[in-house]
Scaffold this motif. Structure first.
Motif, short mmCIF file in Angstrom:
data_model
loop_
_atom_site.label_atom_id
_atom_site.label_comp_id
_atom_site.label_asym_id
_atom_site.label_seq_id
_atom_site.Cartn_x
_atom_site.Cartn_y
_atom_site.Cartn_z
N GLN A 168 -53.95 -47.75 38.30
CA GLN A 168 -53.98 -45.90 38.39
C GLN A 168 -52.76 -45.15 37.80
O GLN A 168 -53.22 -43.50 38.10
CB GLN A 168 -54.21 -46.04 39.19
CG GLN A 168 -54.30 -44.64 40.81
CD GLN A 168 -56.01 -44.39 40.22
OE1 GLN A 168 -57.15 -45.23 41.09
NE2 GLN A 168 -56.39 -43.15 39.06
N VAL A 169 -52.08 -45.18 38.45
CA VAL A 169 -50.49 -44.29 37.62
C VAL A 169 -50.84 -43.81 35.54
O VAL A 169 -50.62 -42.55 36.05
CB VAL A 169 -49.13 -44.60 38.07
CG1 VAL A 169 -48.29 -44.16 36.50
CG2 VAL A 169 -48.96 -44.89 38.91
N ILE A 170 -51.28 -44.81 35.49
CA ILE A 170 -51.43 -45.01 34.33
C ILE A 170 -52.73 -43.78 33.66
O ILE A 170 -52.99 -42.47 32.75
CB ILE A 170 -51.66 -46.04 32.60
CG1 ILE A 170 -50.72 -46.39 33.26
CG2 ILE A 170 -52.32 -45.68 31.21
CD1 ILE A 170 -50.27 -48.31 32.47
N LYS A 171 -54.04 -44.07 33.92
CA LYS A 171 -55.21 -43.40 34.16
C LYS A 171 -54.80 -41.50 34.71
O LYS A 171 -55.21 -40.68 33.50
CB LYS A 171 -56.23 -43.73 34.88
CG LYS A 171 -57.43 -43.02 35.10
CD LYS A 171 -58.48 -43.99 35.18
CE LYS A 171 -60.29 -42.95 35.87
NZ LYS A 171 -59.64 -42.17 34.79
N VAL A 172 -53.67 -41.58 35.59
CA VAL A 172 -53.98 -39.95 35.98
C VAL A 172 -52.72 -39.61 35.30
O VAL A 172 -53.22 -38.09 35.35
CB VAL A 172 -52.90 -40.34 37.79
CG1 VAL A 172 -51.69 -39.08 37.51
CG2 VAL A 172 -54.09 -40.41 38.46
N THR A 221 -47.39 -54.27 43.95
CA THR A 221 -46.73 -53.15 43.63
C THR A 221 -47.44 -52.84 41.48
O THR A 221 -47.72 -51.71 41.48
CB THR A 221 -45.18 -53.39 42.37
OG1 THR A 221 -44.71 -53.67 43.77
CG2 THR A 221 -45.20 -52.06 41.94
N LEU A 222 -47.60 -54.48 41.09
CA LEU A 222 -48.41 -54.01 39.63
C LEU A 222 -50.05 -53.10 39.94
O LEU A 222 -50.26 -52.64 39.47
CB LEU A 222 -48.81 -55.20 39.37
CG LEU A 222 -46.87 -55.76 38.62
CD1 LEU A 222 -47.22 -57.20 37.58
CD2 LEU A 222 -46.89 -54.85 37.10
N ALA A 223 -50.23 -53.77 40.89
CA ALA A 223 -51.92 -52.70 41.39
C ALA A 223 -51.77 -51.31 40.92
O ALA A 223 -52.75 -50.78 41.29
CB ALA A 223 -52.13 -53.59 42.74
N PHE A 224 -50.83 -50.59 41.29
CA PHE A 224 -50.33 -49.12 41.44
C PHE A 224 -50.67 -48.87 39.64
O PHE A 224 -50.96 -47.38 39.81
CB PHE A 224 -49.40 -48.42 42.04
CG PHE A 224 -49.76 -48.72 43.01
CD1 PHE A 224 -50.36 -47.11 43.52
CD2 PHE A 224 -49.27 -49.26 44.28
CE1 PHE A 224 -50.74 -47.19 45.53
CE2 PHE A 224 -49.39 -49.43 45.93
CZ PHE A 224 -50.71 -48.15 45.72
N LEU A 233 -45.56 -41.37 44.12
CA LEU A 233 -45.04 -39.85 44.00
C LEU A 233 -45.98 -39.71 42.97
O LEU A 233 -45.96 -38.84 43.26
CB LEU A 233 -43.81 -40.30 44.77
CG LEU A 233 -43.03 -40.27 45.63
CD1 LEU A 233 -41.67 -40.33 46.26
CD2 LEU A 233 -43.48 -39.13 47.03
N ILE A 234 -45.60 -40.43 42.24
CA ILE A 234 -46.35 -39.84 40.33
C ILE A 234 -47.62 -39.51 40.79
O ILE A 234 -47.85 -38.16 40.63
CB ILE A 234 -46.07 -41.18 39.48
CG1 ILE A 234 -44.75 -41.37 39.16
CG2 ILE A 234 -47.38 -40.61 38.01
CD1 ILE A 234 -43.73 -42.73 38.65
N ILE A 235 -48.65 -40.42 41.34
CA ILE A 235 -50.11 -39.97 41.59
C ILE A 235 -50.11 -38.34 42.47
O ILE A 235 -50.42 -38.10 42.24
CB ILE A 235 -50.61 -40.88 42.00
CG1 ILE A 235 -50.29 -42.29 41.20
CG2 ILE A 235 -51.97 -40.69 42.51
CD1 ILE A 235 -50.80 -43.48 41.45
#
Length: 87
Positions: free
Chosen positions: A22-26, A16-19, A74-76
């Motif tokens: 990417q979420v922060i960057k997007v 889960t933390l692997a995402f 879903l955020i991404i």
């Protein structure tokens, strides 16, 4: 907690933390040009089914991992679908 449950919680935490990066960057960049829309569509549906499976099996590591993973995916996907980046 038994060792098998610890293994499950460790696995769900790491995957889960692997995402998170990417979420922060997007969210910060608001750029999704290099992200596959179809991959996140399929991933979100698959994670939703894993979440359903976790509830049916009453398996807390699966439930927790997939609640957060689905939120992140879903955020991404949200940013990807509203993006006007050229592909």
């Amino acid at each position: 907690m038994d060792p098998i449950s610890w293994l499950g919680f460790t696995a769900c935490t790491l995957t889960t933390l692997a995402f998170v990066p990417q979420v922060i960057k997007v969210v910060l960049d608001k750029r999704t040009r290099d992200i596959s829309r179809n991959m996140y569509l399929v991933l979100s549906v698959g994670v939703f089914f894993w979440l359903c499976y976790g509830f049916l099996k009453n398996d807390y590591p699966i439930i927790l991992a997939n609640i957060f993973t689905l939120i992140f995916a879903l955020i991404i996907l949200f940013y990807k679908l509203r993006s006007t980046d050229e592909e």
